[in-house]
Scaffold this active site. Structure first.
Site, PDB file in Angstrom:
ATOM      1  N   GLU A   1       0.803  -1.221   0.000  1.00  0.00           N
ATOM      2  CA  GLU A   1       0.000   0.000   0.000  1.00  0.00           C
ATOM      3  C   GLU A   1       0.838   1.274   0.000  1.00  0.00           C
ATOM      4  O   GLU A   1       0.468   2.276  -0.637  1.00  0.00           O
ATOM      5  CB  GLU A   1      -0.947   0.033   1.203  1.00  0.00           C
TER       6      GLU A   1
ATOM      7  N   HIS B   1     -11.128  -2.907   8.114  1.00  0.00           N
ATOM      8  CA  HIS B   1     -11.986  -2.975   6.931  1.00  0.00           C
ATOM      9  C   HIS B   1     -13.149  -2.006   7.010  1.00  0.00           C
ATOM     10  O   HIS B   1     -13.877  -1.843   6.042  1.00  0.00           O
ATOM     11  CB  HIS B   1     -12.490  -4.412   6.724  1.00  0.00           C
TER      12      HIS B   1
HETATM   13  C1  LIG Z   1      -2.430  -4.416   4.316  1.00  0.00           C
HETATM   14  C2  LIG Z   1      -3.534  -5.181   3.701  1.00  0.00           C
HETATM   15  N1  LIG Z   1      -3.759  -5.053   2.382  1.00  0.00           N
HETATM   16  C3  LIG Z   1      -4.736  -5.745   1.787  1.00  0.00           C
HETATM   17  C4  LIG Z   1      -5.537  -6.582   2.503  1.00  0.00           C
HETATM   18  C5  LIG Z   1      -6.657  -7.374   1.836  1.00  0.00           C
HETATM   19  N2  LIG Z   1      -6.300  -8.789   1.785  1.00  0.00           N
HETATM   20  C6  LIG Z   1      -6.829  -9.693   2.615  1.00  0.00           C
HETATM   21  S1  LIG Z   1      -6.172 -11.216   2.418  1.00  0.00           S
HETATM   22  C7  LIG Z   1      -5.180 -10.680   1.163  1.00  0.00           C
HETATM   23  C8  LIG Z   1      -4.255 -11.619   0.473  1.00  0.00           C
HETATM   24  C9  LIG Z   1      -3.169 -12.098   1.384  1.00  0.00           C
HETATM   25  O1  LIG Z   1      -2.360 -12.973   0.694  1.00  0.00           O
HETATM   26  P1  LIG Z   1      -1.362 -13.936   1.462  1.00  0.00           P
HETATM   27  O2  LIG Z   1      -0.527 -13.139   2.384  1.00  0.00           O
HETATM   28  O3  LIG Z   1      -0.652 -14.734   0.447  1.00  0.00           O
HETATM   29  O4  LIG Z   1      -2.281 -14.843   2.375  1.00  0.00           O
HETATM   30  P2  LIG Z   1      -3.305 -15.958   1.909  1.00  0.00           P
HETATM   31  O5  LIG Z   1      -4.615 -15.274   1.675  1.00  0.00           O
HETATM   32  O6  LIG Z   1      -2.768 -16.592   0.688  1.00  0.00           O
HETATM   33  O7  LIG Z   1      -3.406 -16.907   3.051  1.00  0.00           O
HETATM   34  C10 LIG Z   1      -5.372  -9.324   0.927  1.00  0.00           C
HETATM   35  C11 LIG Z   1      -4.683  -8.549  -0.122  1.00  0.00           C
HETATM   36  C12 LIG Z   1      -5.298  -6.684   3.891  1.00  0.00           C
HETATM   37  N3  LIG Z   1      -6.041  -7.429   4.687  1.00  0.00           N
HETATM   38  N4  LIG Z   1      -4.289  -5.982   4.447  1.00  0.00           N
END
Ligand SMILES: Cc1ncc(C[n+]2csc(CCOP(=O)(O)OP(=O)(O)O)c2C)c(N)n1
Ligand SMILES: Cc1ncc(C[n+]2csc(CCOP(=O)(O)OP(=O)(O)O)c2C)c(N)n1
Ligand SMILES: [Mg+2]
Ligand SMILES: [Mg+2]
Lengths: 320, 332, 320, 332
Positions: free
Chosen positions: B63, B132
């Site tokens: 971000e 959120h």
């Molecule tokens: C700082 C932030 N940016 C965006 C999000 C929205 N978001 C929720 S889960 C996710 C993907 C996370 O990917 P990963 O770290 O690979 O975990 P996985 O879902 O694969 O377990 C995102 C972008 C968030 N929660 N926090």
């Protein structure tokens, strides 16, 4: 690599100018009343910015470390503009932005008070380059200290993912304020950091103008030709205190003297003399030319008005 | 006449504005997390990649870099739209937004354009926890150079987004998530823009002025209806639409008529926008302030964190009943 | 490495429990009205958290990915506590914090809505360990997506500089929302990232319980014995959509099927059967025991009251 | 008597408080940039490393990690003090501070202790640009769980720092940089603590209440003197000392007496703390608000970025003359 004599001489002129300019700014600061709020001297570290600028066009984007912003004359700013910017003068009388340090047309997007925050800002210029499909590049030089910061990492992740035309450069002058880079970075070679992003990394003696020029050129050419990002680490040394007045209690005895011996200016001059590209007489003549230029520029710069209150208020977007 | 309007929900209205502006101006580009791979984190960008190709791009989860690259691109020839999933993640990029986007040009006296739209979902609802659902718009009002847009309806959202994209200054566009897919509105097929700094009287009234924005508009309208039907109280509902610039004239005009001012938002009360708006009102019209029939009141969420519970959340933020109750107090 | 049968069986019990628990939570979510605001399923990725927990004590600090928080039963939470936490119930009737996911006494400091922000928070527990000179460790498991974030990098810089007792682990399930890790990371091996910090990095098949156990153990033991930080990357796959309802348009055809073949649960069971540590009958018996436990826990958890408004308001520090 | 007091400047008073608390409680530890190598970024920690060894530590330049590690350590047995050089850099760690430190415990309903002091230099002066002089305290007031301390004198700074370190909730201690080395004050040698949420009447008066904190206190006192000498106006100067909790009772009590309320701060006007404070006053004492002799007024910095110029900076933030002028208007 064969470097044309013109280029060698341009870099020498710029290196010498940067040294004298740094001294002049220090003189202006010490005299007081100039409008310069503080000074963080860059003496002894000029080879990196000068070698970088020797590879850039006016329309390339460049960030130097805050300590060596004054070397931006080598990117095309006039000495007057540089001195005026440092002293909070208003350059609009010269038909330029109030501070030419913030002038996207010259590839300059200023630096921020929070070190490291500029890196993703500059990365944005690389996105513009990608969208416009030009052959410009962006070079971001940052200190060993600020290189630790989160936004720097995020920029490297994004640059790698998008294959953006940017060269990250860490000017390792061995200290961030009072903290030795050796206390922070436990890997042997800081350019190993590139391995975390899957792009090339290379370390160079940042007090050796020619070596730095060659390494930087390789990576800039690569970025210009669509090769994507890379990381160059230039090893140098902060010969001055962090700020003017710093008691420097953190510095091991003798360290400074060792590094004075590696001062890039005499080193480069010796090299050029040996190569026969330059004579002692040339140097002397150049010194006096620069001296005159410096006095003129100082006079013109300090004759400019301070940034005006009324104009500053005009930057408001709503009521005052 | 029918072909001159379309029925659009909130998120499609925003999408339509972005699409029109991208068609109109080839320098407009947009990036953020999963805009292509998921057609927008909330599915809000269908068909954009097919139409605009690499002018719409997926980023890593960075971000701070997303936000700041928007600024750098906006300074170098791109009309940039950067997407940050929620305002909670805007807090992550706070320095870049508040200090650099909102101040660096001014700090250096640079007067050239920086056409950047920071597009972000905001608004309480769903019980997804603080990040959120956070409402941090009031903190951004304290930044010197950020325009802040918070539309409540599809119509406003479309017209304001177009204005935002054409603006040469940075704009934070906070879209109200909970109404993204809730109900369609008739939208003119032909182009329209809504200027910044013009509040909209969503309902006229004579007894009390209720100043609101985003999610509180709907609740204030419901409250106004109740007040009118059950209590014979005529409330005027003023939708600010942009917090910066603030349409202080509209507030003063309305309060001159009603003599009572209530400011309500879903954001937490302490440090919320209401205090600032009340103070601006008093400063702009001290004479009107002196003759108020009752002191200025405000409504905001309770001064605690939002937990991951839709139910607790609902109890923490003001609803139409709270508006009714406070207005009745003000009329007593 | 010789692993005691007890440990092998403990991991099997936990792996099977985590699978059934994940299924139960999905069932509860789909039934509605439970208080669970959303669900991000972790099916097929349980080997990593289970192998990590098998190396930890109650007083060690542990962060799992938000998707697999329910595996915290393997760190000592009861199934009831886990289900109650997911459903926003109040566990204080059980003599525990409202949500046992936030309980420093169990080594748990919760997760935040902003992925990546927890990493430096957990790093703080490693500082407490250093100051108290205990032999605890901290393990931070994060997704491939959030691993990109700035605070993760800053934490690694600081952990390296201070030689803190922490193991960073990236659970690479190949996706962050809809974005393939391959589009982000251009290096062959994500654990190369450790080179940027000068500490060890190692990749392991995160769907192989025994291999993961061994690699994780090595790095945890090292941290426990003052060896400092390291990075482990566990390769696995997100078999479910990002969230429930995700149309998954980004997924290449056939990819999911390939990975179902690598499901850690049948793989591990096959291995244990081959080793003679386990019989089919043992598995069947365990299944029915777990089934009963799961029903009991669900009943107790859902019988707990929801987090109360009055108590929530008590967390205010000033007027309401 | 002489041996029962010491003459201390502002920064030494803070240093003395930290030292005393570190002596008293072995779980107190402090980290930040250059606390050891430079004895504090502003030379404020002389002798600390010599006395406390590894309980005072240098970090890399990683503000987000510095801040958040403080939280994690505070949850796990350390009474943590983290040092962030300036409030501008606090903006970098905004998410961690505002959302996590200020809300995560509450979000999860965790009621255990989290003894964290975020120590940070703030205040305008020197012309070092926005990041080194930013005043973002009002944005932090919008976080649910942050206590905010902003002392104006060495005496207050010492007593409040000791309270901050002993508090089991997170405290943001914003030290006023421009007075770090400016003038000493007599400080009792024996221990004292100053409770949070207790404003201090720095000067009594009967005509107008001037509510201030940090750098504005000195200016308000100067203005009060001028007003008294030159205009026969008696101003009461109320130093809030903590913004959260806010001593609303003290404000109401004073305004009941004077009938006039001015709130002044060096932070930018739009979105500054004044609006919030004014609103709190109106809510707490609507009857007093109704009988005000003149509407509430405020002073804050102009709504533009701070440039790197000590001179422009001085012109942008309110000074004692501005206070005098506005009070004269209020008395007219
Ligand atoms: C700082 C932030 N940016 C965006 C999000 C929205 N978001 C929720 S889960 C996710 C993907 C996370 O990917 P990963 O770290 O690979 O975990 P996985 O879902 O694969 O377990 C995102 C972008 C968030 N929660 N926090
Ligand atoms: C984000 C941030 N943190 C701290 C500071 C204070 N500060 C100013 S210069 C400096 C050291 C920077 O070190 P380095 O990047 O190595 O640059 P150098 O001074 O060596 O040129 C620090 C910590 C700052 N300006 N920004
Ligand atoms: Mg350095
Ligand atoms: Mg993932």
């Amino acid at each position: 690599m064969e470097i044309a004599n013109d280029k060698l001489l341009e870099m020498h002129r710029n290196l010498l100018t940067s040294r004298r300019l740094g001294e002049k700014l220090y003189e202006i600061f010490c005299a007081g009343g100039s409008g310069m709020p503080w000074i963080h001297r860059g003496i002894g570290e000029e080879a990196i910015p000068i070698a970088v600028c020797a590879n850039l066009r006016k329309d390339d984007y460049l960030k130097l470390t805050f300590r060596l912003d004054y070397c931006l004359f080598a990117k095309g700013l006039s000495l007057t503009e540089v001195i005026a910017s440092e002293c909070m003068r208003d350059c609009s009388e010269l038909g330029r932005p109030r501070s030419p340090y913030f002038d996207p047309d010259f590839g300059l997007l200023a630096h921020t008070g929070a070190g490291g925050e500029e890196i993703p800002i500059y990365l944005g210029s690389a996105i513009s380059i990608m969208l416009k499909k030009t052959d410009q590049v962006c070079v971001c030089v940052m200190g060993d200290g600020f290189a630790s910061r989160g936004p720097v990492h995020e920029s490297m992740v994004m640059a790698a993912s998008w294959n953006l035309p940017i060269v990250f450069m860490i000017q390792n002058n061995q200290y961030g304020m009072g903290t030795s880079a050796k206390k922070i970075y436990k890997m042997k070679d800081i350019s190993d950091r590139a391995k975390a992003y899957g792009f090339p990394g290379e370390t160079v003696d940042g007090n050796d103008v020619i070596a730095t020029y060659e390494v930087v050129k390789k990576h800039i050419d690569r970025a210009r030709n669509g090769g994507g990002p890379s990381l160059v680490v230039g090893e140098t040394y902060r010969l001055a205190g962090h700020y003017e007045g710093d008691p420097q209690i953190y510095r091991p005895k003798g360290e400074i003297d060792e590094w004075w011996k590696k001062d890039p200016l005499p080193r480069y001059q010796k090299r050029l003399l040996e190569m026969g590209v330059l004579t002692e007489k040339d140097i002397a003549e150049l010194e006096s030319t620069i001296k005159v230029q410096m006095e003129d520029a100082t006079k013109s710069a300090l004759a400019l008005p301070f940034a005006s209150y009324e104009n500053h208020l005009k930057t408001a977007i709503d009521e005052l | 006449m029918a072909e001159q309007t379309q029925m659009l929900n909130y998120v499609s209205a925003i999408g339509a504005a972005i699409r029109e502006e991208m068609q109109r101006d080839k320098t407009v580009a947009m990036w953020g997390e999963d805009l292509v791979s998921m057609r927008g984190a909330y599915g809000e960008n269908p068909g954009m990649y097919e139409e605009f190709g690499d002018r719409i791009m997926d980023t890593p989860i960075v971000e701070q870099a997303i936000l700041a690259t928007g600024m750098g691109a906006a300074l170098t020839g791109t009309r940039a739209i950067v997407s940050i999933m929620t305002t909670g993640f805007l807090a992550i990029a706070f320095d870049g937004l508040f200090m650099e986007v909102g101040g660096l040009r001014q700090e250096f006296g640079y007067t050239g354009p920086m056409p950047l739209v920071v597009f972000c979902r905001t608004g309480v609802g769903g019980g997804f926890g603080a990040h959120h659902c956070a409402s941090i718009e009031s903190t951004l009002m304290h930044s010197p150079g950020l325009k802040i847009v918070m539309p409540s309806t599809p119509y406003d959202a479309k017209g304001l987004m177009k204005t935002a994209i054409r603006d040469d200054d940075p704009v934070v566009f906070l879209a109200h998530g909970p109404v993204y897919f809730r109900g369609k509105q008739e939208i003119p097929a032909e182009e329209y823009l809504i200027p910044f700094g013009k509040a909209d009287v969503k309902k006229e009234g004579t007894d009390v002025t209720i100043v609101v924005y985003a999610g509180m508009v709907r609740k204030a309208l419901a409250a106004a209806e109740t007040l009118s039907k059950e209590n014979g109280i005529s409330a005027e509902v003023l939708d600010l639409r942009t917090l910066v610039p603030l349409d202080i004239d509209a507030i003063v005009t309305s309060v001159k008529k009603t003599g009572r001012l209530l400011i309500a938002h879903e954001a937490m009360k302490r440090g919320g926008a209401a205090g600032e708006i009340a103070m601006r009102f008093t400063e702009a019209a001290p004479d009107v302030a002196k003759t108020l029939k009752t002191p200025v009141r405000r409504l905001g969420a309770k001064n605690v964190a939002l937990p991951r519970s839709a139910e607790l959340e609902r109890m923490l933020i003001p609803n139409d009943k709270d508006v009714v109750a406070i207005v009745k107090e003000m009329m007593a």
